[in-house]
Write an enzyme that holds these catalytic residues in place. Structure first.
Site, PDB file in Angstrom:
ATOM      1  CG  ASN A  13      -1.966  -1.091   1.146  1.00 44.85           C
ATOM      2  OD1 ASN A  13      -2.499  -1.384   0.083  1.00 44.85           O
ATOM      3  ND2 ASN A  13      -2.250  -1.725   2.267  1.00 44.85           N
ATOM      4  CB  CYS A  14      -0.122   4.724  -0.776  1.00 41.09           C
ATOM      5  SG  CYS A  14       0.567   6.371  -0.907  1.00 41.09           S
ATOM      6  N   PRO A  15       2.787   4.409   0.951  1.00 42.40           N
ATOM      7  CG  PRO A  15       4.589   5.631   1.893  1.00 42.40           C
ATOM      8  CD  PRO A  15       3.358   4.795   2.258  1.00 42.40           C
ATOM      9  CG  ASP A  40      -2.405   1.536  -3.109  1.00 43.32           C
ATOM     10  OD1 ASP A  40      -3.617   1.623  -2.837  1.00 43.32           O
ATOM     11  OD2 ASP A  40      -1.565   2.363  -2.722  1.00 43.32           O
ATOM     12  CG  ASP A  46      -0.409   7.163  -4.816  1.00 42.95           C
ATOM     13  OD1 ASP A  46      -1.017   8.219  -4.564  1.00 42.95           O
ATOM     14  OD2 ASP A  46      -0.496   6.136  -4.125  1.00 42.95           O
TER      15      ASP A  46
END
Length: 75
Positions: A13-15, A40, A46
């Site tokens: 998942n981010c980041p 994600d 992103d």
């Protein structure tokens, strides 16, 4: 499209996908292409922002079910 390196960021998942892509691109030569696999749902947004901020080119992004594939060219 031909690519020189692949990054499997599925399940992250981010980041984390962005951070791993940044590290992978730093190890590549100018003009080389990185293929990134991610799951994600925010990764499209992103990677678009990441490309704008860094100057690396986001060549394409595709979605197949819940999996996203990005091609980025190192600046």
């Amino acid at each position: 499209m031909e690519y020189q390196k692949e990054l499997d960021a599925r399940g992250l998942n981010c980041p984390l996908p962005i951070l791993k892509a940044k590290k992978a691109l730093a190890e590549m030569e100018t003009g080389e292409v990185l293929r990134i696999l991610a799951t994600d749902s925010g990764s499209v947004r992103d990677f678009q922002a990441f490309a704008k901020q860094t100057g690396n080119a986001l060549l394409s992004h595709t979605q197949n079910g819940l999996e996203f594939t990005f091609l980025m060219r190192r600046k």
